[in-house]
Design an enzyme around this catalytic site. Structure first.
Site, PDB file in Angstrom:
ATOM      1  NE  ARG A   1      32.243  41.477  48.628  1.00 56.80           N
ATOM      2  CZ  ARG A   1      33.184  41.762  49.589  1.00 56.80           C
ATOM      3  NH1 ARG A   1      34.239  42.376  49.031  1.00 56.80           N
ATOM      4  NH2 ARG A   1      33.426  40.941  50.633  1.00 56.80           N
TER       5      ARG A   1
ATOM      6  CG  HIS B   1      34.142  38.615  44.503  1.00 55.44           C
ATOM      7  ND1 HIS B   1      34.785  38.354  45.575  1.00 55.44           N
ATOM      8  CD2 HIS B   1      33.797  39.836  44.274  1.00 55.44           C
ATOM      9  CE1 HIS B   1      35.687  40.080  45.617  1.00 55.44           C
ATOM     10  NE2 HIS B   1      34.817  40.516  45.541  1.00 55.44           N
TER      11      HIS B   1
ATOM     12  CB  CYS C   1      41.464  35.910  45.814  1.00 54.03           C
ATOM     13  SG  CYS C   1      39.212  34.695  45.982  1.00 54.03           S
TER      14      CYS C   1
HETATM   15  N1  ARG Z   1      38.554  39.495  52.416  1.00 54.46           N
HETATM   16  C1  ARG Z   1      38.296  39.815  50.604  1.00 54.46           C
HETATM   17  C2  ARG Z   1      37.266  40.494  49.978  1.00 54.46           C
HETATM   18  O1  ARG Z   1      35.642  40.697  51.024  1.00 54.46           O
HETATM   19  C3  ARG Z   1      38.606  38.490  49.629  1.00 54.46           C
HETATM   20  C4  ARG Z   1      38.412  39.112  48.902  1.00 54.46           C
HETATM   21  C5  ARG Z   1      38.136  37.332  47.317  1.00 54.46           C
HETATM   22  N2  ARG Z   1      38.733  37.985  46.567  1.00 54.46           N
HETATM   23  C6  ARG Z   1      38.204  37.572  45.274  1.00 54.46           C
HETATM   24  N3  ARG Z   1      38.890  37.486  43.723  1.00 54.46           N
HETATM   25  N4  ARG Z   1      37.171  37.034  44.817  1.00 54.46           N
HETATM   26  O2  ARG Z   1      36.789  41.728  49.401  1.00 54.46           O
END
Ligand code: ARG
Length: 271
Positions: free
Chosen positions: A141, A170, A264
């Site tokens: 990401r 993440h 999250c």
């Molecule tokens: N559906 C979200 C995404 O894929 C989930 C995010 C999860 N957040 C985190 N801090 N790991 O972006």
């Protein structure tokens, strides 16, 4: 040594939560989501944090932003300075502005990022380690260029960690601070070289295994003593207990369907 402190958090209720698109391997748009149950479980998490003595601010959820419940992704703050998020996928981009407005109301200094980064999803902070260091993930990401941008915005050293397993897309699903200077992590989520870096920096880390990580055990929130984590992560809870922490399990089955758990849903505000 544990360093328990009262914390201030930001959460956003899953009133509009749904799995309408799939941007991580956990999301299945054909699997049904019980939004009412998601809200109930989210309330349970919020109450748990409040009961432990922490302050929880609530960010109003917006229609059309089903992932807004994952408040950790909206920004990253250290010493009252905020490094804003710039989401990788268009479906989530508008969330950054909602977080920006929240920090503006608090009067905190806010840096709008140029580089793609997903806030506390990929950034975390250890205030007592070497006088305060940021750990930052990249690979799925957040762009590695955002790490130096964050270092300039925050004036704190940033250590780059490379994620290699798409299930752990993440940093906050693969590694978590347990107190102001120590962490727990799952080595397999990181490149070989990053594993060597983590072994060098954190010889006393609590090592999680694949099963712990797949149960979203590492997606935890710790106040230095109490470690709030997913109920399914029973093995990790036992390891944490023998390391001197107090595991506090919470049920978050619905939010797991979006690819997230405790951490999250919780952004930490660091004044
Ligand atoms: N559906 C979200 C995404 O894929 C989930 C995010 C999860 N957040 C985190 N801090 N790991 O972006």
């Amino acid at each position: 040594m544990t360093t328990q402190r009262e914390r201030t958090y930001l959460m956003s209720p899953p009133e509009h939560f749904a799995v309408e698109y799939a941007i991580n391997p956990w999301m299945d748009t054909t699997a049904p989501v019980d939004t009412e149950l998601a809200v109930k479980q989210w309330e349970g998490l919020r109450e748990t944090l409040t009961r432990l003595g922490h302050t929880v601010h609530v960010l109003r959820p917006e229609i059309g932003l089903p992932d807004m419940v994952y408040a950790a992704n909206g920004a990253f703050s250290v010493d009252g300075v905020v490094y804003g998020a710039r989401f990788r996928y268009p479906q989530r981009m508008a969330e950054a502005a909602a977080h920006k407005r929240f920090y503006a109301e608090l009067g905190w200094k806010y840096t709008t990022p140029v580089e793609t980064n997903e806030g506390e999803g990929d950034f975390t902070y250890l205030p007592s380690y070497l006088g305060g260091v940021v750990l930052a993930g990249h690979g799925f990401r957040t762009e590695v260029a955002a790490h130096s941008e964050a270092q300039e915005a925050l004036g704190r050293p940033v250590i780059s960690l490379r994620l290699v397993d798409p299930r752990f897309y993440h940093l906050d699903v693969a590694l978590a601070p347990l107190d102001d200077s120590n962490i727990t992590y799952y080595p397999g989520a990181f490149s070989e070289s990053t594993q060597a870096v983590l072994r060098q920096l954190f010889p006393d880390a609590v090592i999680a295994d694949e099963e712990d990580a797949l149960a979203f055990g590492l997606n935890l929130v710790s106040d230095g003593r109490n470690v709030v984590l997913n109920t399914e992560a029973t093995a990790l809870a036992a390891k944490l207990r023998s390391a001197g922490y107090v595991p506090v399990p919470v049920e978050l089955t619905e939010l797991k369907k979006g690819g997230g758990s405790v951490k999250c849903c919780v952004a930490e505000l660091r004044p």
